[in-house]
Motif scaffolding. Structure first.
Motif, PDB file in Angstrom:
ATOM      1  N   CYS A 264      48.642 -53.713 -34.615  1.00 51.79           N
ATOM      2  CA  CYS A 264      48.575 -52.244 -34.625  1.00 51.79           C
ATOM      3  C   CYS A 264      47.508 -51.744 -33.654  1.00 51.79           C
ATOM      4  N   MET A 265      46.431 -52.489 -33.534  1.00 50.73           N
ATOM      5  CA  MET A 265      45.370 -52.085 -32.612  1.00 50.73           C
ATOM      6  C   MET A 265      45.792 -52.288 -31.170  1.00 50.73           C
ATOM      7  N   TYR A 266      46.479 -53.393 -30.891  1.00 49.83           N
ATOM      8  CA  TYR A 266      46.828 -53.670 -29.497  1.00 49.83           C
ATOM      9  C   TYR A 266      48.055 -52.883 -29.031  1.00 49.83           C
ATOM     10  N   TYR A 267      49.077 -52.814 -29.850  1.00 52.58           N
ATOM     11  CA  TYR A 267      50.314 -52.162 -29.403  1.00 52.58           C
ATOM     12  C   TYR A 267      50.318 -50.650 -29.637  1.00 52.58           C
ATOM     13  N   PRO A 286      62.871 -48.984 -37.090  1.00 55.38           N
ATOM     14  CA  PRO A 286      64.326 -49.011 -36.912  1.00 55.38           C
ATOM     15  C   PRO A 286      64.961 -50.067 -37.821  1.00 55.38           C
ATOM     16  N   ALA A 287      66.266 -50.036 -37.912  1.00 52.04           N
ATOM     17  CA  ALA A 287      66.990 -50.990 -38.753  1.00 52.04           C
ATOM     18  C   ALA A 287      66.681 -52.415 -38.304  1.00 52.04           C
ATOM     19  N   ALA A 288      66.735 -53.345 -39.255  1.00 52.29           N
ATOM     20  CA  ALA A 288      66.374 -54.735 -38.971  1.00 52.29           C
ATOM     21  C   ALA A 288      67.259 -55.349 -37.897  1.00 52.29           C
ATOM     22  N   ASP A 289      68.514 -54.911 -37.824  1.00 53.32           N
ATOM     23  CA  ASP A 289      69.431 -55.499 -36.842  1.00 53.32           C
ATOM     24  C   ASP A 289      69.387 -54.778 -35.492  1.00 53.32           C
ATOM     25  N   ALA A 290      68.500 -53.766 -35.367  1.00 54.22           N
ATOM     26  CA  ALA A 290      68.393 -53.020 -34.107  1.00 54.22           C
ATOM     27  C   ALA A 290      67.300 -53.645 -33.248  1.00 54.22           C
ATOM     28  N   ALA A 291      67.674 -54.616 -32.456  1.00 48.64           N
ATOM     29  CA  ALA A 291      66.705 -55.323 -31.615  1.00 48.64           C
ATOM     30  C   ALA A 291      66.210 -54.416 -30.495  1.00 48.64           C
ATOM     31  N   ASP A 292      64.962 -54.624 -30.107  1.00 51.15           N
ATOM     32  CA  ASP A 292      64.346 -53.897 -28.984  1.00 51.15           C
ATOM     33  C   ASP A 292      64.354 -52.384 -29.181  1.00 51.15           C
ATOM     34  N   GLN A 293      64.268 -51.942 -30.417  1.00 47.35           N
ATOM     35  CA  GLN A 293      64.198 -50.513 -30.696  1.00 47.35           C
ATOM     36  C   GLN A 293      62.762 -50.124 -31.065  1.00 47.35           C
ATOM     37  N   TRP A 294      62.372 -48.940 -30.665  1.00 46.30           N
ATOM     38  CA  TRP A 294      61.033 -48.452 -30.949  1.00 46.30           C
ATOM     39  C   TRP A 294      60.988 -47.755 -32.305  1.00 46.30           C
ATOM     40  N   GLY A 295      59.818 -47.805 -32.939  1.00 49.00           N
ATOM     41  CA  GLY A 295      59.583 -47.066 -34.167  1.00 49.00           C
ATOM     42  C   GLY A 295      58.446 -46.078 -33.974  1.00 49.00           C
ATOM     43  N   GLU A 296      57.955 -45.540 -35.056  1.00 48.51           N
ATOM     44  CA  GLU A 296      56.832 -44.594 -35.009  1.00 48.51           C
ATOM     45  C   GLU A 296      55.899 -44.834 -36.190  1.00 48.51           C
ATOM     46  N   LEU A 297      54.623 -44.582 -35.955  1.00 51.94           N
ATOM     47  CA  LEU A 297      53.625 -44.621 -37.015  1.00 51.94           C
ATOM     48  C   LEU A 297      53.063 -43.225 -37.192  1.00 51.94           C
ATOM     49  N   LEU A 298      53.040 -42.741 -38.420  1.00 49.80           N
ATOM     50  CA  LEU A 298      52.468 -41.431 -38.726  1.00 49.80           C
ATOM     51  C   LEU A 298      51.089 -41.660 -39.332  1.00 49.80           C
ATOM     52  N   LEU A 299      50.066 -41.336 -38.590  1.00 52.15           N
ATOM     53  CA  LEU A 299      48.697 -41.541 -39.053  1.00 52.15           C
ATOM     54  C   LEU A 299      48.214 -40.293 -39.787  1.00 52.15           C
ATOM     55  N   THR A 300      47.713 -40.501 -40.994  1.00 50.87           N
ATOM     56  CA  THR A 300      47.288 -39.377 -41.834  1.00 50.87           C
ATOM     57  C   THR A 300      45.813 -39.413 -42.203  1.00 50.87           C
ATOM     58  N   VAL A 333      52.215 -42.011 -33.369  1.00 51.45           N
ATOM     59  CA  VAL A 333      52.019 -43.008 -32.323  1.00 51.45           C
ATOM     60  C   VAL A 333      53.287 -43.857 -32.232  1.00 51.45           C
ATOM     61  N   PRO A 334      53.770 -44.122 -31.033  1.00 47.87           N
ATOM     62  CA  PRO A 334      54.972 -44.963 -30.917  1.00 47.87           C
ATOM     63  C   PRO A 334      54.665 -46.409 -31.281  1.00 47.87           C
ATOM     64  N   ALA A 335      55.634 -47.054 -31.893  1.00 51.25           N
ATOM     65  CA  ALA A 335      55.525 -48.470 -32.248  1.00 51.25           C
ATOM     66  C   ALA A 335      56.493 -49.250 -31.374  1.00 51.25           C
ATOM     67  N   SER A 336      55.978 -50.068 -30.481  1.00 52.14           N
ATOM     68  CA  SER A 336      56.821 -50.842 -29.569  1.00 52.14           C
ATOM     69  C   SER A 336      57.628 -51.879 -30.350  1.00 52.14           C
ATOM     70  N   PRO A 337      58.683 -52.434 -29.754  1.00 49.09           N
ATOM     71  CA  PRO A 337      59.478 -53.470 -30.445  1.00 49.09           C
ATOM     72  C   PRO A 337      58.634 -54.649 -30.918  1.00 49.09           C
ATOM     73  N   ASP A 338      57.619 -55.040 -30.149  1.00 49.88           N
ATOM     74  CA  ASP A 338      56.750 -56.140 -30.591  1.00 49.88           C
ATOM     75  C   ASP A 338      56.006 -55.768 -31.865  1.00 49.88           C
TER      76      ASP A 338
END
Length: 479
Positions: A264-267, A286-300, A333-338
């Motif tokens: 989380c700190m690096y990506y 994203p869904a588990a079967d969605a490879a190489d898809q980006w997610g998001e983190l909502l920091l509160t 913050v965007p969450a990369s596929p890694d």
């Protein structure tokens, strides 16, 4: 503020005969307003009236607000630095975070040791420092343990610090400021530490002005500069993507429950306190079967480690708002596929705490497993130890002894540097990282690689275009 006047009239002493005893009242008039003070004996009343008469004979002004001679008003308003420092702590305590409370106590301890009137009878310096830091300047402990006021260090400190009025002397203030430049081990203090402690000193004196003990902040009249502090990140601490992946792999091998913590700190460039606050509901993956898809983190918010003596709760940690943000502020913050993959592995293998917190303590002393449910956030000592082990395992000997990624926080620096060097606009990077654009560029100026060559090429193109235009003009004139 004092309003001096010489329009004063002193009356006689009036006895007040009661059923059990007689008291004595001194009456006088200042600027047309009647004043009085009552004493239990005639002798005390005579002494007070004599002081008023002496002030008139000496041509001394009276304070129109209090009705007292200026010298007597100053005497009654006298307050020691120690008493004022305790009052300043009490004023700041309800609205300060645990870490800020610790910072105030640390600064006031350093200042108090520099503002003593004598060293005669001084207790052991280490013992005195401990008493000041853990009791005198900690409102919660001082309230809970009032009996410690009779301890030798507390009594000595209360009796042997200068009066606030003495801080009008530039020499005294400079002595206090100079004390901020060294540590308790008599080593040079870091510029950030000096600046932080100076700010506490300045605010404490400003509070004295507010209460009327000082006519102005004496620091404003002194030519004393805080040592320059470079906010720029040292590019030597920034790891490249290959090094970062090697470090994360080492964490996964030895402490897999913290792989996603450092990811989380690096990506996503999260601060450690923001990672500790992260809960499953804040992760939009994203869904588990969605490879190489980006997610998001909502920091509160953030989870700060403050120690049990400094927070408002019973634990050593407390949840706070995002840094330099309002209590209800959030940040996406965007969450990369890694990072998505690392978070999915963490949730599948380790789950969460009862409140959905992702990174909680799972082992006790000596690494022994703790029976669930896990609820306490991972301690700073734990993730720092894991990071030290990962550096030894993933880096070469030369790299391990260098500043490269020495602290977990350096992963955040690497993330922000990577975004900037990848061409992401500075305003977008600032939004993701929780900075202002000005702070972002000032902090990461030396970590933006490749911009110099781009700038030179653009300048060369500009000069070439200007030269070409001048040649065409000259030819036209000749023709």
């Amino acid at each position: 503020m004092t309003r001096p006047t010489f329009n004063v009239k002193i009356w006689g002493i009036r006895p007040n005969r009661g059923a059990r005893k007689t008291t004595y009242t001194v009456r006088w008039v200042v600027d047309g307003k009647e004043r009085q003070d009552t004493f239990v004996t005639r002798k005390l009343a005579d002494a007070f009236r004599s002081s008023l008469m002496a002030a008139i004979r000496d041509g001394e002004a009276f304070d129109a607000d209090s009705g007292l001679p200026v010298s007597l008003q100053r005497e009654r308003n006298k307050r020691t630095w120690y008493d004022h420092a305790c009052a300043f702590v009490d004023m700041k305590w309800p609205h300060a975070s645990g870490r800020h409370r610790k910072s105030i106590a640390e600064a006031l301890t350093t200042l108090t040791l520099a503002l003593v009137t004598t060293t005669r009878g001084m207790p052991d310096r280490k013992q005195l420092r401990t008493t000041l830091y853990t009791w005198s300047f900690n409102k919660a402990v001082r309230t809970a343990e009032p009996e410690r006021s009779t301890s030798r260090p507390a009594r000595w400190a209360a009796a042997n610090t200068i009066d606030l009025a003495d801080l009008q002397d530039p020499v005294v203030v400079r002595r206090a400021l100079d004390a901020l430049t060294v540590t308790s081990k008599n080593e040079p203090a870091a510029p950030t530490t000096i600046a932080r402690k100076r700010a506490v000193f300045y605010n404490a004196l400003r509070y004295a002005v507010e209460l009327g003990y000082l006519s102005g902040n004496p620091i404003d009249r002194i030519q004393w500069k805080t040592p320059k502090n470079t906010e720029e990140v040292d590019r030597r601490v920034v790891v490249n993507p290959k090094q970062a992946r090697s470090l994360l792999a080492a964490v996964r091998k030895n402490s897999p429950e913290l792989e996603a913590f450092f990811a989380c700190m690096y990506y996503a460039a999260l601060r450690p306190a923001e990672v500790l606050h992260l809960r499953q509901r804040n992760c939009n993956l994203p869904a588990a079967d969605a490879a190489d898809q980006w997610g998001e983190l909502l920091l509160t918010g953030s989870t700060q480690q403050v120690g049990t003596a400094w927070g408002d709760g019973d634990g050593a940690k407390e949840d706070r708002a995002l840094k330099h943000r309002a209590a209800n502020a959030t940040r996406i913050v965007p969450a990369s596929p890694d990072l998505v993959a690392a978070l999915r592995r963490h949730l599948a293998d380790f789950g969460t705490g009862p409140d959905g917190r992702l990174f909680v303590t799972r082992t006790g002393r000596f690494g022994r497993p703790i029976a669930g449910p896990y609820s306490s956030p991972v301690s700073t000592n734990t993730y720092s130890r894991v990071w030290r082990d990962a550096r030894r395992a993933a880096l070469t000997d030369a790299e391990a002894t260098s500043p490269l990624a020495r602290r977990p926080y350096d992963l955040r620096h690497a993330a922000v540097s990577l975004w900037l060097n990848s061409g992401v606009p500075a305003p977008q990077v600032a939004e993701w990282a929780g900075h202002s654009v000005a702070v972002l560029l000032r902090t990461y100026a030396k970590c933006i690689h490749g911009q110099e060559s781009i700038a030179r090429r653009r300048i060369a193109e500009g000069l070439g275009a200007e030269g070409l235009g001048q040649e065409d003009t000259d030819q036209d004139e000749q023709g």
